[in-house]
Scaffold this motif. Structure first.
Motif, mmCIF file in Angstrom:
data_model
loop_
_atom_site.group_PDB
_atom_site.id
_atom_site.type_symbol
_atom_site.label_atom_id
_atom_site.label_comp_id
_atom_site.label_asym_id
_atom_site.label_seq_id
_atom_site.Cartn_x
_atom_site.Cartn_y
_atom_site.Cartn_z
ATOM 1 N N THR A 95 31.938 39.249 -19.090
ATOM 2 C CA THR A 95 31.711 38.461 -20.307
ATOM 3 C C THR A 95 31.618 36.987 -19.932
ATOM 4 O OG1 THR A 95 32.993 40.071 -21.585
ATOM 5 C CG2 THR A 95 32.557 37.931 -22.611
ATOM 6 N N GLU A 96 30.515 36.359 -20.276
ATOM 7 C CA GLU A 96 30.267 34.984 -19.875
ATOM 8 C C GLU A 96 30.809 33.992 -20.902
ATOM 9 O OE1 GLU A 96 26.097 34.646 -19.317
ATOM 10 O OE2 GLU A 96 26.061 35.870 -17.483
ATOM 11 N N GLN A 97 31.020 32.755 -20.463
ATOM 12 C CA GLN A 97 31.362 31.599 -21.298
ATOM 13 C C GLN A 97 32.708 31.750 -22.003
ATOM 14 O OE1 GLN A 97 27.867 31.134 -23.846
ATOM 15 N NE2 GLN A 97 27.041 29.651 -22.401
ATOM 16 N N LEU A 98 33.624 32.468 -21.415
ATOM 17 C CA LEU A 98 34.952 32.572 -22.008
ATOM 18 C C LEU A 98 35.812 31.346 -21.715
ATOM 19 C CD1 LEU A 98 35.973 36.307 -21.380
ATOM 20 C CD2 LEU A 98 35.409 35.234 -23.563
ATOM 21 N N PHE A 99 35.482 30.606 -20.658
ATOM 22 C CA PHE A 99 36.342 29.482 -20.258
ATOM 23 C C PHE A 99 36.104 28.278 -21.150
ATOM 24 C CE2 PHE A 99 37.380 25.691 -17.764
ATOM 25 C CZ PHE A 99 38.700 25.970 -17.438
ATOM 26 N N SER A 100 37.189 27.768 -21.739
ATOM 27 C CA SER A 100 37.123 26.573 -22.569
ATOM 28 C C SER A 100 37.581 25.371 -21.758
ATOM 29 C CB SER A 100 38.015 26.743 -23.812
ATOM 30 O OG SER A 100 38.165 25.520 -24.496
ATOM 31 N N ALA A 101 36.678 24.407 -21.546
ATOM 32 C CA ALA A 101 37.058 23.197 -20.807
ATOM 33 C C ALA A 101 38.082 22.383 -21.582
ATOM 34 C CB ALA A 101 35.813 22.365 -20.519
ATOM 35 N N LYS A 102 38.045 22.452 -22.900
ATOM 36 C CA LYS A 102 38.994 21.707 -23.723
ATOM 37 C C LYS A 102 40.414 22.220 -23.526
ATOM 38 C CE LYS A 102 40.104 20.790 -28.583
ATOM 39 N NZ LYS A 102 39.658 20.993 -29.998
ATOM 40 N N HIS A 103 40.575 23.531 -23.486
ATOM 41 C CA HIS A 103 41.911 24.132 -23.385
ATOM 42 C C HIS A 103 42.271 24.528 -21.956
ATOM 43 C CE1 HIS A 103 42.338 24.411 -27.788
ATOM 44 N NE2 HIS A 103 41.060 24.747 -27.809
ATOM 45 N N ARG A 104 41.311 24.471 -21.050
ATOM 46 C CA ARG A 104 41.528 24.802 -19.638
ATOM 47 C C ARG A 104 41.996 26.238 -19.460
ATOM 48 N NH1 ARG A 104 38.497 21.766 -17.118
ATOM 49 N NH2 ARG A 104 39.590 22.393 -15.196
ATOM 50 N N ARG A 105 41.441 27.159 -20.234
ATOM 51 C CA ARG A 105 41.762 28.578 -20.084
ATOM 52 C C ARG A 105 40.671 29.390 -20.761
ATOM 53 N NH1 ARG A 105 47.255 29.658 -23.347
ATOM 54 N NH2 ARG A 105 47.022 31.604 -22.192
ATOM 55 N N GLY A 129 34.981 31.165 -25.745
ATOM 56 C CA GLY A 129 35.751 29.933 -25.783
ATOM 57 C C GLY A 129 34.979 28.697 -25.375
ATOM 58 N N ALA A 130 33.876 28.845 -24.630
ATOM 59 C CA ALA A 130 33.097 27.680 -24.209
ATOM 60 C C ALA A 130 32.312 27.054 -25.353
ATOM 61 C CB ALA A 130 32.136 28.083 -23.088
ATOM 62 N N ARG A 131 32.196 27.745 -26.479
ATOM 63 C CA ARG A 131 31.426 27.225 -27.597
ATOM 64 C C ARG A 131 32.154 26.071 -28.274
ATOM 65 N NH1 ARG A 131 26.215 28.484 -27.022
ATOM 66 N NH2 ARG A 131 25.854 30.725 -26.891
ATOM 67 N N HIS A 132 31.411 25.005 -28.565
ATOM 68 C CA HIS A 132 31.961 23.841 -29.254
ATOM 69 C C HIS A 132 32.232 24.207 -30.713
ATOM 70 C CE1 HIS A 132 32.029 19.735 -30.986
ATOM 71 N NE2 HIS A 132 32.429 19.381 -29.774
ATOM 72 N N ASP A 133 33.207 23.525 -31.324
ATOM 73 C CA ASP A 133 33.573 23.841 -32.704
ATOM 74 C C ASP A 133 32.397 23.685 -33.662
ATOM 75 O OD1 ASP A 133 36.165 24.646 -32.315
ATOM 76 O OD2 ASP A 133 37.055 22.685 -32.682
ATOM 77 N N ALA A 134 31.577 22.659 -33.460
ATOM 78 C CA ALA A 134 30.448 22.439 -34.363
ATOM 79 C C ALA A 134 29.472 23.619 -34.321
ATOM 80 C CB ALA A 134 29.733 21.137 -34.012
ATOM 81 N N HIS A 135 29.243 24.158 -33.120
ATOM 82 C CA HIS A 135 28.369 25.324 -32.997
ATOM 83 C C HIS A 135 29.053 26.571 -33.554
ATOM 84 C CE1 HIS A 135 25.579 28.237 -31.166
ATOM 85 N NE2 HIS A 135 26.663 28.913 -30.852
ATOM 86 N N ALA A 136 30.339 26.737 -33.221
ATOM 87 C CA ALA A 136 31.065 27.922 -33.669
ATOM 88 C C ALA A 136 31.186 27.958 -35.186
ATOM 89 C CB ALA A 136 32.451 27.954 -33.030
ATOM 90 N N TYR A 137 31.283 26.799 -35.812
ATOM 91 C CA TYR A 137 31.397 26.729 -37.273
ATOM 92 C C TYR A 137 30.213 27.413 -37.939
ATOM 93 C CZ TYR A 137 31.389 24.506 -41.907
ATOM 94 O OH TYR A 137 31.358 24.268 -43.258
ATOM 95 N N THR A 138 29.021 27.220 -37.392
ATOM 96 C CA THR A 138 27.826 27.847 -37.956
ATOM 97 C C THR A 138 27.659 29.278 -37.466
ATOM 98 O OG1 THR A 138 26.725 25.701 -38.112
ATOM 99 C CG2 THR A 138 25.326 27.654 -38.159
ATOM 100 N N ALA A 139 27.784 29.479 -36.154
ATOM 101 C CA ALA A 139 27.491 30.791 -35.569
ATOM 102 C C ALA A 139 28.503 31.860 -35.973
ATOM 103 C CB ALA A 139 27.442 30.668 -34.044
ATOM 104 N N SER A 140 29.734 31.462 -36.280
ATOM 105 C CA SER A 140 30.762 32.447 -36.635
ATOM 106 C C SER A 140 30.677 32.907 -38.084
ATOM 107 C CB SER A 140 32.150 31.837 -36.402
ATOM 108 O OG SER A 140 32.398 30.779 -37.317
ATOM 109 N N GLY A 141 29.845 32.272 -38.869
ATOM 110 C CA GLY A 141 29.753 32.602 -40.293
ATOM 111 C C GLY A 141 30.676 31.783 -41.172
ATOM 112 N N ALA A 142 31.464 30.878 -40.574
ATOM 113 C CA ALA A 142 32.383 30.062 -41.368
ATOM 114 C C ALA A 142 31.620 29.122 -42.302
ATOM 115 C CB ALA A 142 33.303 29.260 -40.453
ATOM 116 N N GLU A 143 30.520 28.557 -41.824
ATOM 117 C CA GLU A 143 29.746 27.643 -42.664
ATOM 118 C C GLU A 143 29.197 28.365 -43.888
ATOM 119 O OE1 GLU A 143 26.226 24.283 -42.219
ATOM 120 O OE2 GLU A 143 26.333 25.941 -40.779
#
Length: 235
Positions: A95-105, A129-143
Motif C-alpha cells: 500500500t503506497e503513500q501511507l507515510f505522513s511527513a507531518k506525523h512522521r509515521r 496518510g500522505a494526503r494533505h488535509d485540503a485534498h482529504a477533505y474533498t476526496a474523503s467525502g467530508a466536503e
C-alpha cells in the motif's frame, strides 16, 4: 441484531459459546482497547479463532443496525467543524503513500466533522496518510457531507469552502481585526479537537492497526457508529 441473527440463541445445532449480547461486548472490547484476540479469549472464555469469527460475523451487523438508527450529520444550516487526524498502522509495502511527513509515521488520514459542542457528526472515508488535509477533505467525502454549512478549518484547509485563519499579505501586516479573528479561530475549533480525542479513545484508531488494511474502512465505520450512539442525546 436478534432479528438479523435469528439462529444465534435458538438452541438448534451446536450451541454458541456466548449469548449474543456478550458476543457484542467482546467486539466492543476489541475495538475500544485494540486488544489482541488471545487476550479477549482469556478474558471471555473463548479460543482465539472463536474471537476472530465472532468479530468477522458481528461487526457488519452492528454497523448496519446502528446506521439504520439515523445518527449523523447536523441539521441543515447548523455550523460544523472539520479537522483531521492520523490513524496509525504498520508500513505495508503493498500500500503506497501511507507515510505522513507531518506525523512522521504511517497511517490513514481521517477527516472528522463535529458540531460546535464537540459531538461527532460524520467521519470521511480513510485515505493514505500522505494526503494533505485540503485534498482529504474533498476526496474523503467530508466536503460533500458538510455542503454549504459554514464552518472553520485550520490553515491546512486553505482553498476549500471552510473559513481559515488570515494569512499575512506580502506587503502589509495583519490588521487588528484580522488578528482578533485569528485569535478567536482556535478557541472555536477546540470543540472538534475534543471530538477527535474522544474518537481516539477507541484505541483501534489511535494505536497501530494490526488487522489487514482492507478491513480498516469497515472497522472505522463501525467505530464511528458506536461513537455516534455513545454521544447521542435526545433532542
Amino acid at each position: 441484531m436478534e432479528r438479523r441473527l435469528l439462529d444465534w440463541d435458538q438452541g438448534l445445532g451446536r450451541p454458541r459459546v456466548l449469548p449474543l449480547w456478550k458476543a457484542v461486548v467482546v467486539l466492543c472490547f476489541l475495538l475500544r482497547h485494540n486488544a489482541v484476540q488471545e487476550m479477549a479469549g482469556e478474558l471471555f472464555g473463548l479460543s482465539q479463532p472463536m474471537v476472530s469469527r465472532y468479530g468477522t460475523l458481528l461487526r457488519p451487523v452492528v454497523c448496519d443496525c446502528l446506521r439504520q438508527l439515523g445518527f449523523g450529520i447536523a441539521p441543515r444550516g447548523e455550523p460544523v467543524l472539520v479537522d483531521g487526524f492520523l490513524a496509525p498502522c504498520w508500513d505495508w509495502k503493498a500500500t503506497e503513500q501511507l507515510f505522513s511527513a507531518k506525523h512522521r509515521r504511517t497511517g490513514h488520514n481521517i477527516q472528522v466533522i463535529s458540531d460546535l459542542h464537540g459531538r461527532l457528526r460524520e467521519v470521511g472515508q480513510p485515505l493514505p496518510g500522505a494526503r494533505h488535509d485540503a485534498h482529504a477533505y474533498t476526496a474523503s467525502g467530508a466536503e460533500a457531507a458538510v455542503g454549504r454549512r459554514p464552518g472553520p478549518g485550520d490553515k491546512g484547509y486553505q482553498g476549500s469552502n471552510l473559513f481559515t485563519p488570515y494569512k499575512k499579505p506580502l506587503h502589509r501586516s495583519l490588521t487588528e481585526v484580522e488578528k482578533d479573528c485569528n485569535r478567536a479561530h482556535p478557541s472555536i475549533r477546540s470543540a472538534v479537537e475534543r471530538c477527535i480525542g474522544h474518537l481516539e479513545n477507541w484505541k483501534i484508531l489511535s494505536e497501530n492497526f494490526r488487522r489487514p488494511l482492507d478491513r480498516f474502512p469497515e472497522i472505522l465505520e463501525t467505530v464511528t457508529q458506536l461513537e455516534l450512539l455513545r454521544t447521542w442525546t435526545p433532542s
